[in-house]
Design an enzyme around this catalytic site. Structure first.
Site, PDB file in Angstrom:
ATOM      1  N   TYR A 107     -24.848 -11.340  24.015  1.00 38.46           N
ATOM      2  CA  TYR A 107     -24.322 -10.299  23.121  1.00 38.46           C
ATOM      3  C   TYR A 107     -24.664 -10.722  21.686  1.00 38.46           C
ATOM      4  O   TYR A 107     -23.811 -10.761  20.817  1.00 38.46           O
ATOM      5  CB  TYR A 107     -22.813 -10.127  23.288  1.00 38.46           C
ATOM      6  CG  TYR A 107     -22.331 -10.142  24.730  1.00 38.46           C
ATOM      7  CD1 TYR A 107     -22.302  -8.969  25.480  1.00 38.46           C
ATOM      8  CD2 TYR A 107     -21.907 -11.325  25.327  1.00 38.46           C
ATOM      9  CE1 TYR A 107     -21.851  -8.974  26.803  1.00 38.46           C
ATOM     10  CE2 TYR A 107     -21.462 -11.338  26.648  1.00 38.46           C
ATOM     11  CZ  TYR A 107     -21.440 -10.171  27.380  1.00 38.46           C
ATOM     12  OH  TYR A 107     -21.007 -10.186  28.683  1.00 38.46           O
TER      13      TYR A 107
ATOM     14  N   CYS B 185     -12.649 -11.203  19.695  1.00 32.37           N
ATOM     15  CA  CYS B 185     -11.832 -10.436  18.749  1.00 32.37           C
ATOM     16  C   CYS B 185     -10.608  -9.838  19.408  1.00 32.37           C
ATOM     17  O   CYS B 185      -9.808  -9.175  18.746  1.00 32.37           O
ATOM     18  CB  CYS B 185     -12.661  -9.333  18.092  1.00 32.37           C
ATOM     19  SG  CYS B 185     -13.293  -8.103  19.269  1.00 32.37           S
TER      20      CYS B 185
ATOM     21  N   CYS C  46      -1.108   6.262   7.099  1.00 35.64           N
ATOM     22  CA  CYS C  46      -2.378   5.626   7.469  1.00 35.64           C
ATOM     23  C   CYS C  46      -2.172   4.638   8.616  1.00 35.64           C
ATOM     24  O   CYS C  46      -1.244   3.831   8.590  1.00 35.64           O
ATOM     25  CB  CYS C  46      -2.965   4.907   6.253  1.00 35.64           C
ATOM     26  SG  CYS C  46      -4.451   3.950   6.640  1.00 35.64           S
TER      27      CYS C  46
ATOM     28  N   GLU D 254     -29.194  -8.882  24.058  1.00 38.54           N
ATOM     29  CA  GLU D 254     -28.437  -7.880  23.306  1.00 38.54           C
ATOM     30  C   GLU D 254     -28.809  -6.502  23.840  1.00 38.54           C
ATOM     31  O   GLU D 254     -29.977  -6.228  24.127  1.00 38.54           O
ATOM     32  CB  GLU D 254     -28.772  -7.976  21.818  1.00 38.54           C
ATOM     33  CG  GLU D 254     -28.349  -6.808  20.955  1.00 38.54           C
ATOM     34  CD  GLU D 254     -26.861  -6.555  20.979  1.00 38.54           C
ATOM     35  OE1 GLU D 254     -26.477  -5.367  21.000  1.00 38.54           O
ATOM     36  OE2 GLU D 254     -26.081  -7.517  20.983  1.00 38.54           O
TER      37      GLU D 254
ATOM     38  N   CYS E 240       0.836  -1.205   0.000  1.00 44.03           N
ATOM     39  CA  CYS E 240       0.000   0.000   0.000  1.00 44.03           C
ATOM     40  C   CYS E 240       0.870   1.254   0.000  1.00 44.03           C
ATOM     41  O   CYS E 240       1.748   1.411   0.859  1.00 44.03           O
ATOM     42  CB  CYS E 240      -0.914   0.003   1.227  1.00 44.03           C
ATOM     43  SG  CYS E 240      -1.933   1.486   1.357  1.00 44.03           S
TER      44      CYS E 240
ATOM     45  N   CYS F 106      -3.559  -0.291   8.870  1.00 39.39           N
ATOM     46  CA  CYS F 106      -2.885  -1.585   8.776  1.00 39.39           C
ATOM     47  C   CYS F 106      -1.601  -1.557   9.599  1.00 39.39           C
ATOM     48  O   CYS F 106      -0.862  -0.569   9.582  1.00 39.39           O
ATOM     49  CB  CYS F 106      -2.545  -1.924   7.320  1.00 39.39           C
ATOM     50  SG  CYS F 106      -3.994  -2.243   6.287  1.00 39.39           S
TER      51      CYS F 106
ATOM     52  N   GLN G  80     -20.040  -9.040  11.095  1.00 41.55           N
ATOM     53  CA  GLN G  80     -18.632  -9.337  10.840  1.00 41.55           C
ATOM     54  C   GLN G  80     -18.172  -8.658   9.553  1.00 41.55           C
ATOM     55  O   GLN G  80     -18.875  -8.666   8.548  1.00 41.55           O
ATOM     56  CB  GLN G  80     -18.421 -10.842  10.742  1.00 41.55           C
ATOM     57  CG  GLN G  80     -18.575 -11.578  12.059  1.00 41.55           C
ATOM     58  CD  GLN G  80     -17.427 -11.327  13.019  1.00 41.55           C
ATOM     59  OE1 GLN G  80     -16.347 -10.891  12.628  1.00 41.55           O
ATOM     60  NE2 GLN G  80     -17.664 -11.602  14.295  1.00 41.55           N
TER      61      GLN G  80
ATOM     62  N   ASP H  42     -20.408 -13.737  22.532  1.00 41.48           N
ATOM     63  CA  ASP H  42     -19.563 -12.980  21.609  1.00 41.48           C
ATOM     64  C   ASP H  42     -19.490 -11.553  22.138  1.00 41.48           C
ATOM     65  O   ASP H  42     -20.089 -10.635  21.581  1.00 41.48           O
ATOM     66  CB  ASP H  42     -20.176 -13.025  20.205  1.00 41.48           C
ATOM     67  CG  ASP H  42     -19.290 -12.383  19.149  1.00 41.48           C
ATOM     68  OD1 ASP H  42     -18.179 -11.932  19.494  1.00 41.48           O
ATOM     69  OD2 ASP H  42     -19.708 -12.324  17.984  1.00 41.48           O
TER      70      ASP H  42
ATOM     71  N   CYS I  54      -8.348   2.268  -0.892  1.00 40.99           N
ATOM     72  CA  CYS I  54      -7.938   1.414   0.229  1.00 40.99           C
ATOM     73  C   CYS I  54      -7.769  -0.003  -0.296  1.00 40.99           C
ATOM     74  O   CYS I  54      -8.726  -0.618  -0.778  1.00 40.99           O
ATOM     75  CB  CYS I  54      -8.984   1.447   1.343  1.00 40.99           C
ATOM     76  SG  CYS I  54      -8.600   0.328   2.714  1.00 40.99           S
TER      77      CYS I  54
END
Length: 442
Positions: A300, A395, A89, A324, A81, A92, A271, A368, A177
Site C-alpha cells: 500500500y 490510522c 460542524c 499500490e 471553535c 472535530c 499525510q 500502511d 477552519c
C-alpha cells in the site's frame, strides 16, 4: 405479514451519567431503563442532558448529543471553535476537551481495542500507554494547532463553502477552519462563492509553495472562474468517470519528507499533518533497523514515501518492491524513485499482486493499509514470508488491533508500539507497530 411500525426517538432527552470513551469520538452512557447511548460533546464522568439524534425504539443503541452539562469534567473547556458543538460542524470531536485530555482519551480507545481485538495489554504490545503530540502541537488549552494541510469543503445550495455536520449531508457555513494549515487558510476558500460545485478541496504542500484546489461540480455544474488570494493550480473531478483533470497549473504538488521531494498527483494520498511523514518515517526506520543489501516490501505504498526511505538505507545491493492499487500513485511513485534502480513498483491490490510475484522470503516489510486494515488472509501471507521485522502503520486502532491479533495467530509478536496525535481535535490517532517472529530463529 407487515412489520410493526417503529417509533423514532429523535429529539428525546435523557439525563445520564457519562461512562467511558468509545472508538469514534463519543462516550457511552445508559438511560435509567438501560438503553445504550453513544453521546458526543461529552466527557467521561460528566452528568449531562443527552438529546437523541438518531435511533428508534428497540434499537441496540441510540446516538445523542450532550446539549446541557449538569456536572462538568475537570478536563472540559469551552470549545475554541465557534462552529463546534451539538448539531454543528462534524469535523472535530474533542474541541471541548483540554489537549492533554484528548490524548488520554485516544490512549484509552487504543488500549481497549488492543485488549478486546488482539488480547494484548499495553505492556505486551511494547507501548507506554501514551499518545504523543507532533512537534509544535503541544499548546495550552484553548489554543488550536493549525495542522490540516488538506481540507475538503462542502458547498451549499447557495454556493457557500463550509464543512459537513456530523453524520449529515447538511453544510455548516464557516468563515474560517481553526485546524486548517496557514497555507490552506491563505487561499480564502470561505470568502468566495462556488455556485454549481459539490465540493472544493484545498491543498497546501509541506516543504514547497505548491497550492492546489480540486473542484467537484454538481451534475451539470460549470466550473467557476477561480481567482483566489494566492497562486494555485486548479483541478476538476470528472462527474462521470471520477478522474481528476488539470484545468490550470501543475497536476501535482511537491511534498517534502525524509530529505526527498515527492510528487503527489491530484487526489493522491499524502499525510495531512505537516510533521506526519517525517515522524512516521523516523519511527518505522528506527523499528526496522534496515541493513545494507536486504530485501524489503512496501505494501500500500502510495507515492513511495517508505519505499524511498528503505532504498536509501538498504544501499546499492538492497532491493525494494512496492505495491499500490492507485494508477496515478504508481506513476508518481515510479517518478519519485527513479534514481533507485533496485526499486520496483507494481500496480494492483496487495492480495492479488503479491502472490504473483513468486516471492517466498523477505527481510523487511512495511505496510500502511487503508482504514479497513490488511485482513486475515493478507496477514497470513505476510507472516509466511518470514521477515525479521514488520512495520505496520495504522490510522484506525480497531483495524490495527484486529490485524495484530492475526499476526499473533501466525507466529509474530509486537515488539514495539508508538501512538501519535497527528489529528488534534478529532478522534483519530496514528500508530506504528513493529513486529518480529515470536520464536527466535524463526
Amino acid at each position: 405479514m407487515q412489520a410493526e411500525p417503529t417509533t423514532s426517538l429523535v429529539g428525546e432527552e435523557y439525563e445520564v451519567e457519562i461512562g467511558p470513551v468509545a472508538h469514534g469520538g463519543h462516550c457511552i452512557a445508559r438511560t435509567a431503563e438501560g438503553q445504550v447511548l453513544f453521546v458526543r460533546h461529552a466527557l467521561p464522568g460528566e452528568r449531562v442532558v443527552a438529546k437523541v439524534t438518531e435511533g428508534e425504539e428497540g434499537a441496540r443503541f441510540l446516538r445523542a448529543d450532550a446539549v446541557r452539562i449538569l456536572e462538568a469534567s475537570k478536563d472540559r473547556i469551552e470549545a475554541p471553535c465557534p462552529f463546534a458543538g451539538p448539531g454543528r460542524c462534524g469535523g472535530c470531536d474533542w474541541q471541548h476537551a483540554k489537549p492533554g485530555a484528548q490524548r488520554r482519551l485516544k490512549a484509552d480507545v487504543l488500549a481497549e481495542q488492543l485488549r478486546r481485538l488482539a488480547g494484548l495489554t499495553p505492556e505486551e504490545a511494547g507501548w507506554d500507554g501514551t499518545v504523543v503530540p507532533a512537534e509544535g502541537d503541544k499548546l495550552p488549552a484553548g489554543e488550536v494547532p493549525q495542522w490540516r494541510t488538506r481540507v475538503q469543503y462542502a458547498v451549499d445550495a447557495e454556493g457557500h463553502a463550509g464543512l459537513r455536520r456530523h453524520r449529515s449531508h447538511e453544510v455548516e457555513r464557516i468563515d474560517h477552519c481553526m485546524i486548517a494549515a496557514p497555507g490552506v487558510s491563505e487561499l480564502g476558500i470561505e470568502r468566495h462563492e462556488w455556485a454549481g460545485m459539490e465540493s472544493v478541496e484545498a491543498i497546501a504542500a509541506t516543504g514547497s509553495q505548491d497550492r492546489q484546489v480540486i473542484l467537484t461540480p454538481r451534475p451539470g455544474g460549470r466550473l467557476p472562474l477561480v481567482e483566489l488570494d494566492k497562486p494555485v493550480s486548479v483541478m476538476r473531478v470528472d462527474e462521470k468517470a471520477g478522474g481528476v483533470h488539470r484545468v490550470h497549473g501543475r497536476p501535482f504538488v511537491r511534498e517534502r519528507a525524509d530529505g526527498r521531494t515527492h510528487r503527489v498527483g491530484a487526489g493522491g494520498f499524502w499525510q495531512v499533518h505537516p510533521k506526519a511523514a517525517d515522524t512516521l518515517v523516523t519511527v518505522v526506520m528506527q523499528g526496522l533497523l534496515p541493513r545494507k543489501g536486504e530485501m524489503a516490501l512496501d505494501l500500500y505504498c502510495g507515492v513511495g514515501l517508505f519505499a524511498g526511505a528503505l532504498a536509501d538505507r538498504l544501499g546499492d545491493k538492497g532491493a525494494v518492491l512496492g505495491i499500490e492499487s492507485g494508477k496515478r500513485a504508481v506513476e508518481d511513485a515510479r517518478h519519485n524513485l527513479a534514481d533507485f534502480p533496485r526499486v520496483r513498483i507494481e500496480q494492483g491490490k496487495v492480495e492479488s499482486v503479491l502472490p504473483r510475484t513468486g516471492i517466498t522470503e523477505v527481510d523487511l516489510i512495511v505496510l500502511d493499509p487503508p482504514r479497513a486494515g490488511a485482513g486475515r488472509d493478507t496477514v497470513k501471507h505476510l507472516a509466511s514470508l518470514r521477515a525479521r521485522r514488520i512495520a505496520y502503520v495504522a490510522c484506525d486502532p480497531a483495524a490495527l488491533a484486529r490485524d495484530l491479533g492475526y499476526f499473533g495467530e501466525n507466529g509474530y509478536r509486537v515488539r514495539m508500539l508508538r501512538a501519535f496525535d497527528l489529528f488534534p481535535m478529532t478522534h483519530h490517532v496514528e500508530c506504528v507497530a513493529i513486529l518480529e517472529p515470536a520464536t527466535k530463529g524463526a
